[in-house]
Design an enzyme around this catalytic site. Sequence first.
Site, mmCIF file in Angstrom:
data_model
loop_
_atom_site.group_PDB
_atom_site.id
_atom_site.type_symbol
_atom_site.label_atom_id
_atom_site.label_comp_id
_atom_site.label_asym_id
_atom_site.label_seq_id
_atom_site.Cartn_x
_atom_site.Cartn_y
_atom_site.Cartn_z
ATOM 1 N N ASN A 350 33.265 41.691 54.583
ATOM 2 C CA ASN A 350 33.406 40.250 54.821
ATOM 3 C C ASN A 350 33.994 40.003 56.215
ATOM 4 O OD1 ASN A 350 33.199 37.545 54.290
ATOM 5 N ND2 ASN A 350 34.578 37.533 52.538
ATOM 6 N N HIS A 381 39.901 31.894 48.446
ATOM 7 C CA HIS A 381 38.931 32.390 47.471
ATOM 8 C C HIS A 381 38.940 31.569 46.186
ATOM 9 C CE1 HIS A 381 38.558 36.081 49.937
ATOM 10 N NE2 HIS A 381 37.393 36.198 49.337
#
Length: 495
Positions: A350, A381
């Site tokens: 990521n 998140h």
Amino acid sequence: MAAEPPPSSLSFRTTGSTCLHPLSELLAIPLDQVNFVACQLFALSAAFWFRIYLHPGKTSPQVRHAFATILGIYFVIFCFGWYSIHLFVLVLLCYGVMVTASVSNVHRYSFCVAMGYLTICHISRIYIFHYGILTTDFSGPLMIVTQKITTLAFQVHDGLGRRAEDLSAEQHRLAIKVKPSFLEYLSYLLNFMSVIAGPCNNFKDYAAFIEGRHIHMKLLEVNWTHKGSHSLPEPSPIGAVIRKLYIALGSLLFFLTLSKSFPITCLADDWFVHQANFPARLCYLYIVMQAAKPKYYFAWTLADAVNNAAGFGFSGVDKNGNFHWDLLSNLNIWKIETATSFKMYLENWNIQTSIWLKCICYERVPWYPTVLTFILSALWHGVYPGYYFTFLTGVPVTLAARVVRSNYRHYFLSSKPLKVVYDAVTWAVTQLAVSYTAAPFVMLAVEPTISLYKSMYFYLHIASLLIILLLPIKPPAHIQKQPQRLNSVHKKKTD
């Protein structure tokens, strides 16, 4: 009273378009996932058309901005239906902040509004609406837009609200001297290439791409020259796109195969928790977590290919003169699978989110940058408890890995055989540590996470804390050398 739909049918419900429902039933894949892949494949085709027929040499930046924005809005509505209202509200709210807030505070207000709205949506979708009721997860585009909003706000602050001498070289390069127009703002946040799956990118790079300066700007940054050539070339992304599509297809096949044989629910099975011995649990945990990764490889690599197909993502030239299209790449699979340190693994997983966290948090907070960065990452998140188990576990693991490396690595650099042994051992430890740390991220809930960690005797938590407490903490090499450089400079001045 109407009969309730069978549980198996719930996975095919969505707030988005239902026109692909027959295909969803035929493939036995949730409708929202079918919609996602369909949009990305259509985006890939549109990206090729966009690069050829709306080339910067043939049309104006305003037309390119408008087309990218309109198609992106359509994709969002197609995938998420009325849930897309949340995305549009957030974009409009933060544009209001952008144009009304002072340059000294625009980054703070934008961060608070964007992260606050995202967190409210996370909470409402999971807890108020009982994990969404419908399977559609609209948080993905919200998370990407939040990254872009905050990135842009901090770069506007750097360009208009800070002195040039206070900026790092990277902050100075990306600083924005003029606030974007409404169309530019919408295009940056909602363009069809990245609105569904990202990745986050810098506004300067995106504006240069729309205006046709992107590739030439990157070539000039590396002082590109070619014998017999008096003009800058126009590298084709076709080769990079084809390679990434092969990787995406392979990742999808791996995921569909492995995830059925090794689902994450296996980690809560009675055999794993109560009957398997400790080495078997270590190996099985590693295999299950390996099976969970290819879906991320697929989504991120396909998103990268879409951007490249449109002509965005050129990163420069290597020493052999080969053109590279990895400016927007979100992962490096080879480096992930061969990582010999926790840091190396995180740097290649990521990637654009790591850059975002570094840009708006790690480099800017005055204290506890590692801890605060992990907390921000968890909050971004979502609010599943598993996310916080993962990121709070990651803090001591990261610190312990630094301590071990600084204390012992230099002993293994004297000979090649020792270095090979060191790399082999650190590879195995890194892969097992990542599997242990990331398991709650995919398990999500508290009970299975605690059950898993109990079955593993909390071994990595205990080992990390013992390392931090018992081994001497040495500063990194670059910090050790800094006082020497300062002393030498001071000596020259006094001489």
